[in-house]
Design an enzyme around this catalytic site. Sequence first.
Site, PDB file in Angstrom:
ATOM      1  N   GLY A  18       3.772  22.998  -1.118  1.00  0.00           N
ATOM      2  CA  GLY A  18       4.308  22.522   0.273  1.00  0.00           C
ATOM      3  C   GLY A  18       5.804  22.109   0.166  1.00  0.00           C
ATOM      4  CD  GLN A  20       6.019  14.915   2.555  1.00  0.00           C
ATOM      5  OE1 GLN A  20       4.716  15.249   2.921  1.00  0.00           O
ATOM      6  NE2 GLN A  20       6.390  13.536   2.834  1.00  0.00           N
ATOM      7  CE  LYS A  43       0.690  29.752  -1.315  1.00  0.00           C
ATOM      8  NZ  LYS A  43       0.669  28.619  -0.354  1.00  0.00           N
ATOM      9  CB  ILE A  96       1.939  11.087   0.873  1.00  0.00           C
ATOM     10  CG1 ILE A  96       2.087  10.796  -0.575  1.00  0.00           C
ATOM     11  CG2 ILE A  96       3.249  11.084   1.514  1.00  0.00           C
ATOM     12  CD1 ILE A  96       2.614   9.354  -0.963  1.00  0.00           C
ATOM     13  CD  GLU A  98       4.588   9.763   9.662  1.00  0.00           C
ATOM     14  OE1 GLU A  98       4.440   8.440   9.920  1.00  0.00           O
ATOM     15  OE2 GLU A  98       5.457  10.673   9.647  1.00  0.00           O
ATOM     16  CE1 TYR A 160      10.101   3.114  -0.481  1.00  0.00           C
ATOM     17  CE2 TYR A 160      11.785   4.402   0.863  1.00  0.00           C
ATOM     18  CZ  TYR A 160      10.615   4.440   0.368  1.00  0.00           C
ATOM     19  OH  TYR A 160       9.719   5.205   0.701  1.00  0.00           O
ATOM     20  CD  GLU A 210       3.837  -3.426   9.454  1.00  0.00           C
ATOM     21  OE1 GLU A 210       4.911  -3.102   8.574  1.00  0.00           O
ATOM     22  OE2 GLU A 210       3.130  -2.406   9.922  1.00  0.00           O
ATOM     23  CG  HIS A 247       3.909   1.025  10.372  1.00  0.00           C
ATOM     24  ND1 HIS A 247       3.940   0.394   9.720  1.00  0.00           N
ATOM     25  CD2 HIS A 247       4.406   2.236  10.062  1.00  0.00           C
ATOM     26  CE1 HIS A 247       4.828   0.629   8.579  1.00  0.00           C
ATOM     27  NE2 HIS A 247       5.089   1.867   8.707  1.00  0.00           N
TER      28      HIS A 247
END
Lengths: 290, 290, 370, 370
Positions: A18, A20, A43, A96, A98, A160, A210, A247
Amino acid sequence: MAILLTHQDRVIVQGITGNQGRFHTRQMLGYGTPVVGGVSPAKGGTEVEDIPVFDTVKEAVSAVQPTASIVFVPAPFAKDAAFEAMENGIRLIVMIPEHIPVQDSIDIVNRARALDVTVIGPNTFGIISPQEHTKMGIMPNHIYKPGPVGVVARSGTLSYEIAYSLTQSDLGQTTVIGMGGDPVVGQTFITVLEQFRRDPETRCVVMVGEIGGSAEEEAAEYLSTLGKPVVAYLAGRAAPPGKRMGHAGAIIERGKGTLDSKEQALKSHGAQVVTMPWQVAQAVREALSR
Amino acid sequence: MAILLTHQDRVIVQGITGNQGRFHTRQMLGYGTPVVGGVSPAKGGTEVEDIPVFDTVKEAVSAVQPTASIVFVPAPFAKDAAFEAMENGIRLIVMIPEHIPVQDSIDIVNRARALDVTVIGPNTFGIISPQEHTKMGIMPNHIYKPGPVGVVARSGTLSYEIAYSLTQSDLGQTTVIGMGGDPVVGQTFITVLEQFRRDPETRCVVMVGEIGGSAEEEAAEYLSTLGKPVVAYLAGRAAPPGKRMGHAGAIIERGKGTLDSKEQALKSHGAQVVTMPWQVAQAVREALSR
Amino acid sequence: MKQYEYMAKGVLAEHGIPIAPGRLVDSPESASQAVTELGPVALKAQVLVGGRGKAGGIRFAATPEEGAKVAGDMLGMTLKGYRVEKLYAEQKLPIENELYVSITTDRNTKKPLVMASAFGGVEIEDVANDKIVKRYVDPLVGVMPYFGREMAQSLGLRDSLFKEFSDLVVRLYQIYREKDAELVEINPLAVVSGHLVAADARLNIDDSALYRHSELSCVEEGSLLEQRVHEIGLAYVELDGDIAIMANGAGMAMATIDAIEYFGGKPANFLDAGGGASVKPTAEALGVLVSMKPKAILVNIFGGITRCDDVAKAIVQVKNTVGIPVPLVVRLVGTNEREGVELLNREGIQAYSVMADAAEQAVHMAKEAR
Amino acid sequence: MKQYEYMAKGVLAEHGIPIAPGRLVDSPESASQAVTELGPVALKAQVLVGGRGKAGGIRFAATPEEGAKVAGDMLGMTLKGYRVEKLYAEQKLPIENELYVSITTDRNTKKPLVMASAFGGVEIEDVANDKIVKRYVDPLVGVMPYFGREMAQSLGLRDSLFKEFSDLVVRLYQIYREKDAELVEINPLAVVSGHLVAADARLNIDDSALYRHSELSCVEEGSLLEQRVHEIGLAYVELDGDIAIMANGAGMAMATIDAIEYFGGKPANFLDAGGGASVKPTAEALGVLVSMKPKAILVNIFGGITRCDDVAKAIVQVKNTVGIPVPLVVRLVGTNEREGVELLNREGIQAYSVMADAAEQAVHMAKEAR
């Protein structure tokens, strides 16, 4: 040194063909990650960035003996991919995508526990161990450097920001790990802190939390036994109750998951809690010089 | 001595207030079995044969610390009862009911493996250890006596016939166990033989098999390591292929499960195979005198 | 309980597995109509036997006229002992290749077993073992698409077949679980224009689970007599001898049959009167044996839960109502043996205590009656 | 996605959980008709807020006339900020007792959590902890009746309530799994004539799983603007301040809001432009911010996957098309930072590299604009 991921790992990429998958395979290779194969159904036999592509994890296992897999398939297929990795003996899985249905995550995480598999994510930026030149994730390569700080975060770009501010302050990292922004993820602060406790090179841990859930409160009690200083920054101070802040996990529900209770819990167990992301580096520097 | 069930066990009866449950609780007590409680939803607080009845296994566990449970509930509720026992820490479960859906048995047996629970049945007459004056099952009390012979059977009345002929020949039994007549049951000949191997008082083992499946063939290879003589009698010599002989498991399907292949396999690994049930006692006597 | 092909295909279609267009026909007219609507068809006898094709149970019709004629020939024919009552008219498929796939329960591992082969179209028993791909299912995990992909890879499938097969295995497992199947089999699993189509299907349902499948059609198998005995709740199998048998417990019943053959006799049936049968079902069972007009009847009872006096009462009852006009041999031991034997003796019936003696005597009396 | 009470009850009823007879009404006439058919009813406002009863969202009607009048009063009223469009007319229940039961996902244990209480009818947060029975579900095992019985026992239920509750928990868990529920709650779970009836119900569906639930009705929540932004695929929450905010990543967006408040400003919104957003969605998002007519706009970008030049292009595009008639503060660091900053400078837009500086400046400019 590092936690969970080192240069001895052999990484495969599920969903490598893909957009990404391709892009981040290149990025991971560029960082030095030992990517040994990719998986993409029907593939098999092709290559991506000179990495062999297989039809199944099973085939990849027998051909390139991977230890870890990073999953990039679309959310509806993520449960299948995670189980494929687990049932074929992969012991570290970075999820990864979401928007994976929570029921699927529940199944993944509980099966992983039964098989003693480490799942990072879902909805994570991944994990990076700068000293090891190894990462599994979508984080930018240039913002990290080796050093004594362990970072565990629930959120991507915010981590980050903080990792970069540490790097700019010459405070390198052993490992930076994203637990993921979903309500149900493979790791807790406690499981990650336990890893950092056992890593002699990690001398200070930064928690980036958070609002929502009670992961920080649960972790607070553990801090007493960590034996290393902790700096915590939590986002969502100004968030109103009942509103989901991006989120799936970041929501203050009927009085639970507020920043205040989290900060109180962390402070009472010895964490240095800062209120703004740009205060983290200074607090770390002070902790390390003590 | 005995295998799997001794007088040290503490037995509860799930479905104790039904006709079958009541009758066999009396029979088990009469044999000397330490029955410590019964379970029957919404009947908690009553008594059956002076044995306290509980609403749930959980309640029974905290009140009377059982180690084993015998299940008499109707087939549609058997899976629920078995899981209730397993998830509450019971480690030996005897499943009497017949006509339990096979998919339910698959779930029960596989979960039992994961939890290291011993399941006997379903569709079994149970297990009896004469020396221990202890039984969990529906077998008649008077046909057994203590002695050196272990008996493992797939079928009920046929095992009674054989146990009684042993008893009449003064060949007592350590333990007699019925694996159950269903296609999927908790035990195999191998798991039971392994128990008999470890029991020093069992000096000879009688296998009572039948057509269908390949349990006997699978077991044959194990006989070499058993270190004790085995006498085998298998029923269904005259059964035509494709016809289910009462037991859900007893059917010769497309060339598999014939008596001939079973007998050949057992013989080639040293078992003494007799052709008629009344020949068992004599063969055991000879085996023991060798 | 076995399901007819057309029923099995209905279940496949409900679960999204491709089948060819088809319909059930029961007359030359409806067969003709089917060809008009579907084009050239295969007319397939709906009978519960394998090897139907070789036995003439599948024929083709290109035109409505031919459809009517072939259907007329097939309907009412007997196929391996089964009368053909219905045909399934199915659009003729230009089959490129034939695979095999099935799910059953493996007794030894206690797990579901998925089997597949790139060499389908014949009974799986006739396929070499190394041409069969076998995989066990962890029932706590189930079957996800990767499981099917791994099998597809082992089969050497590529591209769209690779993906279709993976998907199909997931759906097949759903059927296996949700329908409480003992067997769900697609054979051949045909490749048509590069896509998978279920060309024939078997679906056997676990009898013990029928109570939760009111959505399935009820299919009666076995002779009328077998059906009648099953209805009174007993396990019964017709055999081709002349000595009728009743015993309590399936193992004992098998052993009794074996004993009859051991002494040179021919058993007429298998009948398990149950491990703890009371007077009424025992009498009903005995009544069935009498109605079979055998040369002799052997009743072999080991009284455990079953009480010997109950069995004796049942025998006396049948003797004094419908009557027992053939030689009767009774073996009766165990619980309440003395009371039972006395009851029989009072009616002039002798009771054996040793199984071998009773079996030998039954064979002897049957020979005399011939 | 939350479901209205009447939808949640429809799902409960489909799964065999008892509910009272009821129907949806949207006019005085249909309310009157409902009373004629059902007898005395409760008229319940269908809004997605808790504490509806106390706020006047549940009223009763004994006669058709009263039904029409009460419905007329209620329809169109505003309840905790939500306009009442529909009422659920439900047969009035003679409630003897009120219990509570719910299933949610527990984040810490990563398992489903079943909660029940013998003290229902109030928000569960208001029930003392020792009055709540909590049990976690092993998702590989699921919920079988014994699980419900153990809870029923802890609640002190007896006889038919004991059994009904056990059964209900099994069905509730089926709903939780099959409908991908975040929350399924029955509160109160009423005891009526000695039997359990779901008197009120909540059902929240996991947004990420909606793709596999086309059978569920779509319910839009939030303001019109929020709905519009969600439609373009971005996470957006309206706040009550005057500084509009865009950041990439949910954590960054939260931190940006926090920074605004830190410097004494009031954020107008939460907007996550995505962790790897390209020109088009970024421009669309910025367009939304402009349309809000804030006192200032703060764009806070840490370019990881997101490229700073893409963000700069989006800003320039919006400036040169719809225009940006309010003070704009941009913080731009990371991937392609130099290119991005140059692009902005060329258009006369200054870019900050330190987040704190940018936030402080945005607050300053908003104050000036007041």
